[in-house]
Design an enzyme around this catalytic site. Structure first.
Site, mmCIF file in Angstrom:
data_model
loop_
_atom_site.group_PDB
_atom_site.id
_atom_site.type_symbol
_atom_site.label_atom_id
_atom_site.label_comp_id
_atom_site.label_asym_id
_atom_site.label_seq_id
_atom_site.Cartn_x
_atom_site.Cartn_y
_atom_site.Cartn_z
ATOM 1 N N LYS A 1 -14.823 63.074 -16.284
ATOM 2 C CA LYS A 1 -13.948 61.907 -16.201
ATOM 3 C C LYS A 1 -13.345 61.662 -14.816
ATOM 4 C CE LYS A 1 -14.801 60.700 -20.187
ATOM 5 N NZ LYS A 1 -15.923 59.778 -20.162
ATOM 6 N N TYR B 1 -16.797 59.818 -24.331
ATOM 7 C CA TYR B 1 -17.737 60.368 -23.359
ATOM 8 C C TYR B 1 -18.438 59.265 -22.569
ATOM 9 C CZ TYR B 1 -20.895 63.844 -21.357
ATOM 10 O OH TYR B 1 -21.574 64.659 -20.468
ATOM 11 N N PRO C 1 -13.058 69.110 -15.029
ATOM 12 C CA PRO C 1 -14.395 68.499 -15.023
ATOM 13 C C PRO C 1 -15.061 68.419 -16.394
ATOM 14 C CG PRO C 1 -14.448 70.695 -14.063
ATOM 15 C CD PRO C 1 -13.015 70.368 -14.262
ATOM 16 N N TYR D 1 -23.311 71.722 -23.105
ATOM 17 C CA TYR D 1 -21.996 72.354 -22.980
ATOM 18 C C TYR D 1 -21.981 73.536 -23.940
ATOM 19 C CZ TYR D 1 -20.272 68.083 -20.665
ATOM 20 O OH TYR D 1 -20.066 67.024 -19.810
ATOM 21 N N HIS E 1 -28.960 58.918 -20.185
ATOM 22 C CA HIS E 1 -28.890 59.902 -21.268
ATOM 23 C C HIS E 1 -28.277 59.275 -22.510
ATOM 24 C CE1 HIS E 1 -29.310 63.976 -18.969
ATOM 25 N NE2 HIS E 1 -30.232 63.103 -18.631
#
Length: 393
Positions: free
Chosen positions: A300, A388, A296, A204, A75
């Protein structure tokens, strides 16, 4: 009591322990992995699915990347839905081409087990009453029971990769151990379904009804989450109620394309931030959930465990191949420096996207302002992308 010897005794047969064992074996360093549960139980855990670039490289170095690279999904970006719109963080464009790999933790564990089998690695399942001993000496050992018999393994070092509830962290004296914890006032209700993902990249969602996440394991296996009160139970949520609530929290274009189906797994996970210091006591080294837990949000957990394994692996290489113990001596300090940065990022994302019970009108406006700033600043987006995809080891 039977007695055996190895160089590194690893308590915990999850992905962290298996990965370290595999990496060490390929460099001629012996290890034994002790796991309390059965192999099927370990493989039945439904956990994380987004791997940082560093984790991907470790899997390659361990010789376990073939199926991940064939079946996993790279991704290049991630979506944040908020205030009625969908904004995208260009991970690759903002983080010097770095990406993440979507590949389930269960599949990682299966690949590692198969690699251990192929090399004749020693993984002892259903090892009960595991206990480390003489941690401050140069001759530590581990005892355990299996099938009613007592066993002892003498070793140079012990790795505690046995999770939050394991024996390893509890073996550090209370006057030495410092624990830091933040408990969040909500949990995540997660559903796994054999359906096509709602979006080609993760979404998200911040919504007045609460947080939601559209994730995936493959093109035919989706993972979805919604924020729920800690008082909720899985039995309170039928599949129909879950899908209805998820759609209500998603942007219209995502909700309309959402493919629903029967859940094949459903669970509620509470959210907490937790760090134990130090991560080394004598010849015992903590790794992964035994030493730290993250919410979550931001994916990580498994990735922070992988950074621990990276530092341990290279510390053992230097120790055994060069006679240099500096890496092992500095393990706790180096690992914790990166862990706290991962904790900060997970805390930031959790606060950015969730609806807290005691939020004031000002808190809500500040949350919106934080999101507005993020998508008005290339520097802010680069910072998020850098975190990220994973900070360098």
């Amino acid at each position: 009591m039977s007695q055996s010897t190895t160089q590194v005794a690893i308590i915990g047969g999850g992905p962290s322990g298996l990965l370290l064992s595999q990496l060490l074996h390929r460099q001629g360093i012996d290890s034994v992995v002790l796991e309390r549960q059965t192999r099927d139980y370990v493989l039945g855990r439904i956990r994380a699915g987004v791997l940082e670039r560093g984790f991907v490289e470790l899997m390659r170095e361990a010789g376990c990347a073939a199926r991940m690279e064939a079946e996993g999904e790279e991704h290049h970006g991630v979506y944040l839905a908020h205030q009625g719109r969908m904004d995208r963080i260009d991970l690759a464009g903002s983080a010097d081409g770095a990406t993440v790999m979507v590949y389930g933790q269960t599949e990682v564990t299966r690949d590692l087990y198969e690699a251990r089998d192929a090399m004749g690695g020693i993984v002892i399942h259903q090892a009960d009453k595991v206990q480390p001993h003489d941690l401050k000496s140069q001759t530590p050992y581990v005892t355990y029971e299996k099938d009613g018999a007592q066993h002892r393994i003498d070793c140079d070092f012990i790795i505690g990769a046995d999770g939050f509830h394991g024996v390893s962290r509890k073996s550090i004296p209370a006057d030495v151990l410092r624990e830091y914890e933040k408990v969040y006032p909500f949990g995540w209700l997660g559903v796994l379904s054999e359906t096509k993902p709602a979006s080609p990249e993760l979404v998200y969602a911040r919504h007045e009804r609460g947080f939601a996440l559209c994730s995936m394991r493959s093109q035919v296996l989706s993972r979805y989450y919604i924020q729920v009160p800690l008082t909720d139970k899985v039995e309170d949520w039928s599949d129909e109620a879950f899908w209805t609530e998820l759609k209500a929290r998603l942007p219209k274009e995502v909700a309309e394309g959402l493919q629903t189906g029967a859940s094949i797994e459903k669970s509620i996970a509470p959210l907490r931030s937790f760090v134990a210091e130090p991560m080394r006591y004598g010849q015992l080294f903590l790794a992964g959930d035994a030493a730290h837990i993250v919410p979550p949000t931001g994916a990580k957990g498994l990735n922070s465990a992988a950074s621990d394994i990276y530092y341990l692996y290279h510390g053992f290489l230097d120790h055994y191949q060069k006679g240099d113990s500096a890496g092992l001596e500095g393990y706790s300090e180096k690992a914790l420096a990166r862990v706290w940065k991962a904790e900060r990022f997970s805390w930031w994302m959790t606060n950015l996207l969730h609806r807290f019970p005691d939020m004031s009108a000002a808190d809500l406006r500040l949350q919106c302002a934080d999101l507005d700033y993020l998508f008005s600043s290339e520097a802010a987006q680069a910072s998020m992308a850098e975190n990220y995809v994973g900070l360098p080891y």
